[in-house]
Design an enzyme around this catalytic site. Structure first.
Site, PDB file in Angstrom:
ATOM      1  N   LYS A   1       0.295   7.497   1.253  1.00 30.53           N
ATOM      2  CA  LYS A   1       0.623   8.778   0.679  1.00 30.53           C
ATOM      3  C   LYS A   1      -0.499   8.886  -0.661  1.00 30.53           C
ATOM      4  O   LYS A   1      -1.001  10.044  -1.063  1.00 30.53           O
ATOM      5  CB  LYS A   1       1.511   9.568  -0.196  1.00 30.53           C
TER       6      LYS A   1
ATOM      7  N   LEU B   1       1.232  -1.074   0.163  1.00 26.15           N
ATOM      8  CA  LEU B   1      -0.136  -0.023  -0.418  1.00 26.15           C
ATOM      9  C   LEU B   1       1.233   1.031   0.537  1.00 26.15           C
ATOM     10  O   LEU B   1       2.255   0.920   0.443  1.00 26.15           O
ATOM     11  CB  LEU B   1      -1.365   0.060   1.525  1.00 26.15           C
ATOM     12  N   ASP B   2       0.939   2.195  -0.613  1.00 26.91           N
ATOM     13  CA  ASP B   2       0.998   3.475  -0.809  1.00 26.91           C
ATOM     14  C   ASP B   2       0.507   4.648   0.122  1.00 26.91           C
ATOM     15  O   ASP B   2      -1.052   4.465  -0.032  1.00 26.91           O
ATOM     16  CB  ASP B   2       1.065   4.401  -1.344  1.00 26.91           C
TER      17      ASP B   2
ATOM     18  N   ASP C   1      17.560  -5.620  19.384  1.00 24.53           N
ATOM     19  CA  ASP C   1      16.265  -5.675  18.701  1.00 24.53           C
ATOM     20  C   ASP C   1      15.370  -7.017  19.112  1.00 24.53           C
ATOM     21  O   ASP C   1      14.197  -6.618  19.020  1.00 24.53           O
ATOM     22  CB  ASP C   1      16.739  -5.652  17.215  1.00 24.53           C
TER      23      ASP C   1
ATOM     24  N   HIS D   1      21.326   1.725  16.171  1.00 23.49           N
ATOM     25  CA  HIS D   1      21.017  -0.016  15.488  1.00 23.49           C
ATOM     26  C   HIS D   1      21.073  -0.846  16.859  1.00 23.49           C
ATOM     27  O   HIS D   1      21.439  -0.111  18.096  1.00 23.49           O
ATOM     28  CB  HIS D   1      21.999  -0.653  14.790  1.00 23.49           C
ATOM     29  N   ASP D   2      21.310  -1.681  16.894  1.00 23.32           N
ATOM     30  CA  ASP D   2      21.434  -2.458  18.494  1.00 23.32           C
ATOM     31  C   ASP D   2      22.564  -2.689  18.972  1.00 23.32           C
ATOM     32  O   ASP D   2      22.756  -2.183  19.844  1.00 23.32           O
ATOM     33  CB  ASP D   2      21.628  -4.275  18.310  1.00 23.32           C
TER      34      ASP D   2
ATOM     35  N   ASN E   1      23.855   0.291  19.503  1.00 19.87           N
ATOM     36  CA  ASN E   1      23.697   1.599  19.889  1.00 19.87           C
ATOM     37  C   ASN E   1      23.267   1.513  20.524  1.00 19.87           C
ATOM     38  O   ASN E   1      23.321   2.550  21.970  1.00 19.87           O
ATOM     39  CB  ASN E   1      23.669   2.609  19.035  1.00 19.87           C
TER      40      ASN E   1
END
Length: 376
Positions: free
Chosen positions: A111, A108-109, A205, A175-176, A178
């Site tokens: 917007k 799906l878009d 995560d 990320h993980d 961090n």
């Protein structure tokens, strides 16, 4: 548009109920996910997430019987489709396939007016929505929690982010590595030289994102069924990992600071809870933390004189005797192969086990009923 569950797309949607004779047979996990006796049978989940934390949360809900509709944009979609592809492998990758089995995939878009209406039609029938965009993105799309709650008052919306929906770091990338770095966890994953390692198990995560989201969603579902009102869940991976950093916190409160590698009970400071290298360059995991296990280990090794050298009997954690005995055990374990040690400890229930590589774990009888969980 909804992707059909036929042979051409079997790698993207794991055949929930395809009737085409050419369809690939569903895996054990995906074929069982919609059985009526599953605890989440009848629950519908919209999964707008990408990469690892959110998709894994959606997968766990699907495994419990939920109907999970994974919604991706009409462009590149989930970045995981292109990640870690093997040589000459076409997308979607094994990474994507492992995380999205048992789901229906829809593009799906959000917007586009037509697709926005389709999305809201889904929301009107959904019980849970998972999203992992930067904080504020859903609201800018017009799909913030308040807006969606007007469509579906009982909707449980879980927003998974690195640093939470509010605060100075809400918009920061990460990320993980961090997340666990900020939470004081990476500092505890150190080698013998007290240098942090880079783990190939994504703690932030997997635990802070996926598992925390699942447990909070399940609790919120119970409340929604009882009251008819949903809620917005703010799942911060960094904060979830931080509040679970229990054992180092005990050391901090006991002595004013966390213990360094090899200095505490569970990070290598006692010989009875340690990893030892074997003759063939493999490793054995010794978890004889309780005295009864340690005494049995000593019997297997033929060293009854070691039985009193245990932390519960006064051996100083990280002290001279602990380090000396650890060195002696290193020599002992280096004298035989991993297979030899597995055989010697096979009948001794004292928490001494091999450190297996994943390809070996896949073949171990322990995981006979679960191997397909890691087969894309």
């Amino acid at each position: 548009m909804t992707e059909p569950l036929d042979t051409a797309h079997s790698r993207e949607s794991s055949a929930l109920s395809s009737s085409s004779p050419a369809s690939s047979p569903p895996s054990a996990l995906s074929s069982q996910s919609q059985l009526p006796d599953k605890p989440l049978s009848g629950v519908t989940v919209l999964d707008l997430t990408r990469l690892l934390p959110g998709p894994l949360a959606g997968l766990r809900l699907a495994e419990m019987g939920a109907h999970v509709i994974k919604i991706e944009d009409k462009g590149a979609g989930d970045y995981a489709r292109e990640m870690m592809l093997g040589e000459d492998e076409s997308p979607p990758s094994a990474f994507w396939r492992l995380l999205n089995r048992g789901k229906t995939v829809e593009r799906l878009d959000l917007k586009s007016d037509a697709d926005r209406k389709t999305f809201l039609d889904h929301v009107a029938l959904a019980d849970v929505l998972l999203e992992g965009f930067r904080p504020g993105v859903m609201a800018r799309l017009g799909f913030g929690h308040e807006a969606l709650a007007r469509v579906r008052p009982s909707l449980v919306m879980a927003s998974i982010s690195g640093y939470g929906q509010q605060g100075l770091m809400a918009q920061a990338a990460g990320h993980d590595i961090n997340y666990i770095g900020y939470a004081g966890v990476l500092d505890q994953l150190c080698d013998a030289g007290d240098a942090p390692i880079v783990p190939n198990f994504q703690i932030g995560d997997l635990y802070g994102g996926a598992q925390a989201a699942v447990q909070e969603v399940l609790a919120a579902l119970v409340a929604a069924q009882r009251t008819g009102r949903g809620r917005w869940l703010d799942i911060s991976m960094t904060h979830e990992v931080f509040r679970s950093n229990v054992v180092p916190a005990v050391a901090m409160h006991r002595q004013g600071h966390v213990s360094r590698a090899g200095k505490d009970l569970l990070n290598g400071g006692v010989p009875c809870y340690q990893v030892y290298r074997t003759k063939d360059g493999r490793y054995m995991a010794v978890g004889a933390l309780e005295l009864k296990f340690w005494e049995l280990l000593c019997d297997v090794l033929g060293r009854s004189d070691w039985k009193t050298r245990h932390w519960s009997l006064g051996q100083v954690v990280g002290g001279d005797d602990a380090l000396a005995l650890r060195a002696e055990l290193m020599v002992v374990f280096a004298g035989a192969t991993q297979a030899d040690w597995v055989a010697r400890f096979a009948e001794a229930d004292c928490c001494v086990t091999p450190v297996l590589r994943l390809e070996e774990a896949m073949k171990h009888p322990l995981f006979a009923q679960l191997r397909e969980a890691l087969l894309p």
